[in-house]
Write an enzyme that holds these catalytic residues in place. Structure first.
Site, PDB file in Angstrom:
ATOM      1  N   LYS A  81      37.858  54.803  31.884  1.00  0.00           N
ATOM      2  CA  LYS A  81      36.408  54.742  32.297  1.00  0.00           C
ATOM      3  C   LYS A  81      36.039  55.883  33.380  1.00  0.00           C
ATOM      4  O   LYS A  81      35.073  56.840  32.824  1.00  0.00           O
ATOM      5  CB  LYS A  81      35.675  53.645  32.845  1.00  0.00           C
ATOM      6  CG  LYS A  81      35.853  52.493  32.020  1.00  0.00           C
ATOM      7  CD  LYS A  81      34.582  52.676  31.002  1.00  0.00           C
ATOM      8  CE  LYS A  81      34.720  51.507  29.700  1.00  0.00           C
ATOM      9  NZ  LYS A  81      34.108  51.779  28.485  1.00  0.00           N
TER      10      LYS A  81
ATOM     11  N   SER B 258      31.753  51.168  33.944  1.00  0.00           N
ATOM     12  CA  SER B 258      32.004  49.828  34.465  1.00  0.00           C
ATOM     13  C   SER B 258      31.952  50.020  35.823  1.00  0.00           C
ATOM     14  O   SER B 258      32.441  51.097  36.471  1.00  0.00           O
ATOM     15  CB  SER B 258      33.393  49.380  33.834  1.00  0.00           C
ATOM     16  OG  SER B 258      33.967  48.241  34.821  1.00  0.00           O
TER      17      SER B 258
ATOM     18  N   TYR C  64      42.924  51.014  32.192  1.00  0.00           N
ATOM     19  CA  TYR C  64      41.625  50.977  31.671  1.00  0.00           C
ATOM     20  C   TYR C  64      40.357  51.518  32.613  1.00  0.00           C
ATOM     21  O   TYR C  64      39.635  52.472  32.120  1.00  0.00           O
ATOM     22  CB  TYR C  64      41.111  49.434  31.590  1.00  0.00           C
ATOM     23  CG  TYR C  64      39.670  48.900  31.454  1.00  0.00           C
ATOM     24  CD1 TYR C  64      38.951  49.199  30.304  1.00  0.00           C
ATOM     25  CD2 TYR C  64      38.812  48.473  32.403  1.00  0.00           C
ATOM     26  CE1 TYR C  64      37.537  49.031  30.004  1.00  0.00           C
ATOM     27  CE2 TYR C  64      37.633  48.178  32.642  1.00  0.00           C
ATOM     28  CZ  TYR C  64      36.985  48.646  31.347  1.00  0.00           C
ATOM     29  OH  TYR C  64      35.615  48.191  31.424  1.00  0.00           O
TER      30      TYR C  64
HETATM   31  N1  UFG Z   1      38.452  34.262  37.777  1.00  0.00           N
HETATM   32  C1  UFG Z   1      39.052  32.824  38.101  1.00  0.00           C
HETATM   33  N2  UFG Z   1      39.760  32.425  37.089  1.00  0.00           N
HETATM   34  C2  UFG Z   1      39.623  32.843  35.856  1.00  0.00           C
HETATM   35  C3  UFG Z   1      39.217  34.234  35.480  1.00  0.00           C
HETATM   36  C4  UFG Z   1      38.690  34.819  36.488  1.00  0.00           C
HETATM   37  O1  UFG Z   1      38.896  32.339  39.019  1.00  0.00           O
HETATM   38  O2  UFG Z   1      40.378  32.405  34.692  1.00  0.00           O
HETATM   39  C5  UFG Z   1      37.541  34.600  38.786  1.00  0.00           C
HETATM   40  C6  UFG Z   1      37.933  36.178  39.430  1.00  0.00           C
HETATM   41  O3  UFG Z   1      39.231  35.776  40.582  1.00  0.00           O
HETATM   42  C7  UFG Z   1      36.731  36.595  40.028  1.00  0.00           C
HETATM   43  C8  UFG Z   1      35.749  36.116  39.067  1.00  0.00           C
HETATM   44  O4  UFG Z   1      36.263  34.900  38.362  1.00  0.00           O
HETATM   45  O5  UFG Z   1      36.438  36.163  41.147  1.00  0.00           O
HETATM   46  C9  UFG Z   1      35.486  37.240  37.811  1.00  0.00           C
HETATM   47  O6  UFG Z   1      36.682  37.666  37.219  1.00  0.00           O
HETATM   48  P1  UFG Z   1      36.286  38.134  35.801  1.00  0.00           P
HETATM   49  O7  UFG Z   1      37.954  38.321  35.210  1.00  0.00           O
HETATM   50  O8  UFG Z   1      35.516  37.521  34.771  1.00  0.00           O
HETATM   51  O9  UFG Z   1      35.886  39.772  35.992  1.00  0.00           O
HETATM   52  P2  UFG Z   1      36.486  40.780  37.069  1.00  0.00           P
HETATM   53  O10 UFG Z   1      35.347  40.979  38.146  1.00  0.00           O
HETATM   54  O11 UFG Z   1      37.805  40.642  37.582  1.00  0.00           O
HETATM   55  O12 UFG Z   1      36.372  42.081  36.229  1.00  0.00           O
HETATM   56  C10 UFG Z   1      35.178  42.477  35.639  1.00  0.00           C
HETATM   57  C11 UFG Z   1      35.432  43.150  34.016  1.00  0.00           C
HETATM   58  C12 UFG Z   1      36.279  44.221  34.300  1.00  0.00           C
HETATM   59  C13 UFG Z   1      35.737  45.222  35.244  1.00  0.00           C
HETATM   60  C14 UFG Z   1      35.638  44.516  36.738  1.00  0.00           C
HETATM   61  C15 UFG Z   1      35.090  45.185  37.657  1.00  0.00           C
HETATM   62  O13 UFG Z   1      36.278  42.234  33.279  1.00  0.00           O
HETATM   63  O14 UFG Z   1      36.258  45.092  33.145  1.00  0.00           O
HETATM   64  O15 UFG Z   1      34.695  43.563  36.366  1.00  0.00           O
HETATM   65  O16 UFG Z   1      33.653  45.667  37.348  1.00  0.00           O
HETATM   66  F1  UFG Z   1      36.670  46.364  35.512  1.00  0.00           F
END
Ligand code: UFG
Length: 336
Positions: free
Chosen positions: A152, A124, A148
């Site tokens: 990885k 990831s 997590y």
């Molecule tokens: N976000 C919101 N509201 C929500 C959920 C997310 O605004 O309810 C925003 C977050 O702040 C971020 C974007 O949407 O800006 C994406 O968030 P995600 O939680 O969908 O994904 P992340 O980029 O935070 O995390 C993902 C994977 C992880 C991995 C990470 C780094 O879920 O497993 O990418 O690659 F570690």
């Protein structure tokens, strides 16, 4: 050629099994079904019109796992199995270390014993930690921000050590950015147990009335519209990336190599919401709230290495991702 797929009933695993079967590979999947359903296996068969072998098996149970290895001669392993919820890993680190690390070590020991020398590992972009130098290249510094992510990074390290010690291995590490979307049939997609953490499953919960309002975490980031920017990739493109990685593993290369799998383009939370509303003709109730601790402003990949060495380019648009995610979600709702 027979491919063993660990965690093959999960979100990315199931789409990869479909792609493998469509491209003529024989597939054996195993899964403990702790965060997936056995129904997914029949959906994979329905989509492809092909059969595959499936075992219910927990990779921590080495004896049970060895039975799977004794069933057939496998030409490669694609290793997806593992717990993947960042928040849960902070609350239950030992559970993550036990499952993801012990399980992977069992699997790799059996690969050695049964001469499964080609391994594709599902890593990831989390291994880049809180890096701020975008776009991220594979040689960027690696670090961790949660258990997590540490699992990885440790598994990547284990594979690196294996590749150094045993020259017969060809190991490809794939670092995924933000996979969303679903198979265009609407039969398989992301179906997390419990309350989801990620943006798309949460957005879908709002669309189908399971949640009242989507919290947009942060409107004051130094990005064009102030909301977080990520590199979303359609899960069927990602599945295709695994086929490209397999081909590379069989091309005569030995050792270990890592690749980013993303689109190479940053998309903001508001851009994703607006696109979703437009292509699906729905309204999303959302509210901009405080930033989520641990989030970075931007995260997107430099995808040139995957393009030049694997010959992989993601093709589907954000519109496709939003349309397919919605189709899967509505199909599931209508079946209830
Ligand atoms: N976000 C919101 N509201 C929500 C959920 C997310 O605004 O309810 C925003 C977050 O702040 C971020 C974007 O949407 O800006 C994406 O968030 P995600 O939680 O969908 O994904 P992340 O980029 O935070 O995390 C993902 C994977 C992880 C991995 C990470 C780094 O879920 O497993 O990418 O690659 F570690």
């Amino acid at each position: 050629m027979r491919i063993l797929v660990s965690g093959g009933a999960g979100f990315i695993g199931s789409h990869t099994c479909v792609e493998l079967l469509n491209q003529g590979y024989d597939v054996t999947l195993f899964d403990d079904f702790s965060n997936s359903s056995e129904e997914v296996v029949s959906k994979i068969k329905e989509i492809t019109g092909k059969d595959l072998k499936c075992f219910k098996c927990d990779m921590k149970d080495k004896k049970a796992l060895e039975k799977v290895f004794k069933k057939d001669k496998y030409d490669a392993l694609i290793h997806f199995a593992g717990y993947k919820a960042v928040g849960e890993s902070v609350a239950k680190p030992l559970m993550y270390y036990e499952n993801n690390l012990f399980g992977s070590v069992n699997l790799f020991e059996l690969c050695k014993k049964y001469e499964v020398n080609k391994i594709i590992f599902s890593s990831s972009a989390t291994v880049y930690g809180l890096s701020e130098n975008m776009p991220l290249k594979e040689d960027a510094p690696l670090s961790v921000t949660n258990p997590y992510g540490r699992t990885k990074l440790i598994i990547e390290g284990i594979l690196e050590d294996m590749a150094k010690a045993e020259k017969q291995f060809s190991i490809v590490v794939l670092r995924y950015f933000n996979p969303i979307g679903a198979h265009e049939s609407g039969l398989i997609g992301e179906d997390p147990n419990g309350i989801p953490n990620n943006l798309m499953p949460r957005l879908l919960d709002v669309v189908r009335g399971k949640a009242g309002c989507l919290m947009v975490y942060g409107g004051d980031y130094p990005t064009p519209d102030g909301t977080g920017v990520r590199d979303y990739i359609h899960v069927t493109d990602l599945a295709e990336g695994h086929i490209c990685a397999l081909r590379y593993a069989f091309s005569g290369f030995t050792g270990i190599d890592a690749f980013n799998l993303g689109c190479g383009r940053g998309v903001s939370v508001l851009e994703l919401i607006n696109t979703f509303e437009k292509v699906n003709n729905v309204k999303i109730n959302y509210k901009i709230v405080d930033r989520r601790p641990g989030d970075v402003a931007e995260n997107y990949a430099d995808v040139s290495k995957a393009k030049s060495i694997l010959g992989f380019t993601a093709e589907k648009t954000v519109e496709d991702m939003c349309r397919d995610s919605y189709r899967f979600c509505m199909k599931k709702e209508n079946m209830k």
